[in-house]
Design a protein around this motif. Structure first.
Motif, mmCIF file in Angstrom:
data_model
loop_
_atom_site.group_PDB
_atom_site.id
_atom_site.type_symbol
_atom_site.label_atom_id
_atom_site.label_comp_id
_atom_site.label_asym_id
_atom_site.label_seq_id
_atom_site.Cartn_x
_atom_site.Cartn_y
_atom_site.Cartn_z
ATOM 1 N N GLY A 1 1.274 6.630 8.761
ATOM 2 C CA GLY A 1 0.102 5.894 8.797
ATOM 3 C C GLY A 1 -0.810 5.510 7.679
ATOM 4 O O GLY A 1 -0.668 6.078 6.668
ATOM 5 N N THR A 2 -1.359 4.290 7.680
ATOM 6 C CA THR A 2 -2.056 3.723 6.466
ATOM 7 C C THR A 2 -3.487 3.577 6.633
ATOM 8 O O THR A 2 -4.026 3.120 5.735
ATOM 9 C CB THR A 2 -1.389 2.521 5.946
ATOM 10 O OG1 THR A 2 -1.592 1.428 7.294
ATOM 11 C CG2 THR A 2 0.071 2.520 5.495
ATOM 12 N N PRO B 1 -9.258 -1.046 4.176
ATOM 13 C CA PRO B 1 -10.472 -1.828 4.346
ATOM 14 C C PRO B 1 -11.603 -1.032 5.307
ATOM 15 O O PRO B 1 -11.050 -0.368 6.369
ATOM 16 C CB PRO B 1 -10.034 -3.127 4.911
ATOM 17 C CG PRO B 1 -8.422 -3.139 4.488
ATOM 18 C CD PRO B 1 -8.038 -1.767 4.271
ATOM 19 N N ALA B 2 -12.731 -1.105 5.103
ATOM 20 C CA ALA B 2 -13.710 -0.354 5.760
ATOM 21 C C ALA B 2 -13.711 -0.602 7.315
ATOM 22 O O ALA B 2 -13.946 0.290 7.935
ATOM 23 C CB ALA B 2 -14.989 -0.707 5.067
ATOM 24 N N LYS B 3 -13.316 -2.043 7.564
ATOM 25 C CA LYS B 3 -13.510 -2.368 8.857
ATOM 26 C C LYS B 3 -12.548 -1.574 9.934
ATOM 27 O O LYS B 3 -12.368 -1.213 10.859
ATOM 28 C CB LYS B 3 -13.285 -3.934 8.925
ATOM 29 C CG LYS B 3 -11.722 -4.338 8.624
ATOM 30 C CD LYS B 3 -11.675 -5.886 8.815
ATOM 31 C CE LYS B 3 -10.409 -6.290 8.383
ATOM 32 N NZ LYS B 3 -10.140 -8.040 8.590
ATOM 33 N N ALA C 1 -17.986 4.566 3.583
ATOM 34 C CA ALA C 1 -17.925 4.492 2.308
ATOM 35 C C ALA C 1 -16.271 5.184 1.722
ATOM 36 O O ALA C 1 -16.305 4.925 0.570
ATOM 37 C CB ALA C 1 -18.891 5.593 1.635
ATOM 38 N N GLY C 2 -15.605 5.398 2.668
ATOM 39 C CA GLY C 2 -14.208 5.901 2.212
ATOM 40 C C GLY C 2 -14.138 7.302 1.582
ATOM 41 O O GLY C 2 -13.195 7.737 1.090
ATOM 42 N N VAL D 1 0.930 -1.164 -0.157
ATOM 43 C CA VAL D 1 0.051 -0.099 0.099
ATOM 44 C C VAL D 1 0.832 1.227 -0.152
ATOM 45 O O VAL D 1 0.594 2.341 -0.918
ATOM 46 C CB VAL D 1 -0.930 -0.047 1.154
ATOM 47 C CG1 VAL D 1 -1.700 1.469 1.411
ATOM 48 C CG2 VAL D 1 -1.810 -1.164 0.999
ATOM 49 N N ALA D 2 1.987 1.189 0.975
ATOM 50 C CA ALA D 2 2.609 2.455 0.992
ATOM 51 C C ALA D 2 4.079 2.466 1.282
ATOM 52 O O ALA D 2 4.919 3.004 0.869
ATOM 53 C CB ALA D 2 2.434 3.516 2.120
#
Length: 446
Positions: free
Chosen positions: A126-127, A169-171, A225-226, A51-52
């Motif tokens: 932070g991710t 991830p939404a969680k 919803a992000g 991701v990063a």
């Protein structure tokens, strides 16, 4: 001076924070300012590397920052556990490079503690907006089967790209939202502790957490919803909570009764469908518990409280110790913790008299402040559902019977004074629990 700058002026550890969209390229500038002429070592796991982490490694290299080979944890079951502390300690012991943690709770806590073990500071990228621990003093690590908080400095600097956090991830955002909404009842608990003289309010730290908090919590559906703006607001609220904890060297500004449920379930090794439950999800259910008690307190006859009756019924320390052993079924670990934590806030009969007299005197004004502070129970539950977090205890593997038993253990779990201690001292515990878990109650036990 904005909220972040004001908070940074009082922090003991963190001296730089960049949060916003497309901020990842600023990692190199921050590193060079905070750690001039130092080597870097990117620490990530397989997911956060993708991701990063790889981008951070390339950004640092492109800016001419010397680096060790990145350390990427590959175990898919990675969590903040002592075995992984040993693994990273071994890596850091062989270099003087400055760790750059790329991840969220697990990676940050492991890197935070291991950096301290090896006598150096670190920074974090932070991710996800998943918890308030990024900028908090101390690391939450499981050792010998128990989650414990180990003293160690927060990061010297932090970068959070809200585009990356919103795409997590939404969680993870749901867990962070549940951890942030917990600050609402935690603030009311601090008001109560201040009123009875148990733990005095730090106005600066309180305002760092609470100012703008309800705005950050206003759109749980957007967080789910992000929505980048809403996730950024969530992340800022969580980071400010960490700064307040730094300023006071305590979790008091961000933690009340709701966190005590999480601590209890950590010690009980709570799992749901075979997996550990996130900190935020446990705290979210604890927030519902705390809010329910605060609402009952607001309806209670505090102004007419018979202080002398409460004092007469108050148990000696010897009787309290016997209760602790009984409630925890003489389990050595729980009894040991219960004795230490309860002793930290225990008062004798005269001490109780003073506390309850102070409560009665403060109540006319205090009740107005608490009513203004809290979000109604039904609304908290609705928001947790909208954000995708658990809103019933069964959704984290806690039966209603176990939930009720948890309430009864909470007065002995932490020396921190909360609304549950008010109910306990006033003799209202059983009455309130019967209302919550009895026929027609919120968590009726069939």
């Amino acid at each position: 001076m904005n909220k972040v700058e004001s908070a940074l002026s009082r922090t003991t550890d963190t001296k730089a924070l960049v949060i916003g969209t497309d901020t990842l390229p600023q990692v190199a500038d921050m590193f060079r300012k905070l750690f001039p002429d130092k080597r870097a070592l990117v620490v990530a796991d397989a997911n956060t590397w993708r991701v990063a982490g790889d981008d951070v490694h390339k950004i640092l290299a492109g800016a001419g920052v010397a680096q060790d080979e990145p350390y990427v944890f590959t175990d898919p079951k990675l969590y903040a556990e002592w075995a992984y502390v040993g693994e990273l300690d071994t890596v850091l012991a062989e270099t003087d490079a400055v760790p750059v943690a790329v991840g969220s709770g697990v990676i940050n806590d492991l890197t935070k503690l291991c950096s301290s073990h090896n006598g150096r500071r670190y920074m974090v990228v932070g991710t996800a907006a998943s918890m308030d621990g990024y900028t908090a003093y101390g690391a939450s690590i499981t050792k010998d089967g128990n989650k414990q908080t180990f003293d160690c400095p927060a990061p010297l600097g932090m970068v959070l790209d809200s585009n990356i956090a919103a795409a997590a991830p939404a969680k993870l955002s749901a867990s962070g939202y549940a951890d942030l909404i917990a600050k609402i009842p935690a603030g009311a608990d601090w008001m109560l502790a201040d009123a009875v003289g148990s733990e005095l309010m730090d106005d600066f730290a309180f305002s760092v957490v609470q100012d703008g908090l309800k705005e950050a919590l206003c759109d749980p559906a957007g967080v789910h919803a992000g929505n980048v703006v809403k996730v950024e607001q969530l992340a800022e609220g969580l980071l400010l909570s960490g700064f307040a904890m730094q300023a006071t060297q305590s979790s008091r500004p961000a933690s009340g009764a709701e966190h005590q449920f999480s601590h209890l379930w950590d010690m009980e090794h709570l799992k749901y469908n075979g997996a550990s439950v996130s900190h935020g999800f446990k705290v979210g259910i604890g927030t519902l518990a705390s809010t329910a008690f605060l609402e009952m307190l607001l309806e209670a006859p505090v102004g007419e409280l018979d202080v002398e009756k409460c004092v007469a019924a108050w148990k000696s320390w010897e009787e309290t110790e016997a209760d602790i052993r009984r409630i925890f079924d003489n389990d050595p670990e729980f009894v040991a913790r219960g004795l230490v934590e309860t002793k930290g806030k225990y008062v004798d009969k005269e001490g109780l008299r003073r506390q309850l007299q102070r409560l009665k005197k403060a109540w006319p004004e205090l009740s107005v402040r608490i009513r203004r502070q809290i979000i109604p129970f039904g609304e908290v539950r609705r928001r947790l559902e909208l954000v995708g977090a658990p809103y019933e205890p069964e959704q984290i593997g806690v039966s209603r019977a176990r939930f009720r038993a948890s309430f009864e253990k909470i007065p002995y779990m932490r020396s921190r004074f909360t609304v549950i201690d008010i109910a306990f001292r006033c003799g209202w515990m059983e009455q309130w629990l019967d209302k919550l878990f009895g026929k027609g109650g919120i968590w009726e036990i069939k």
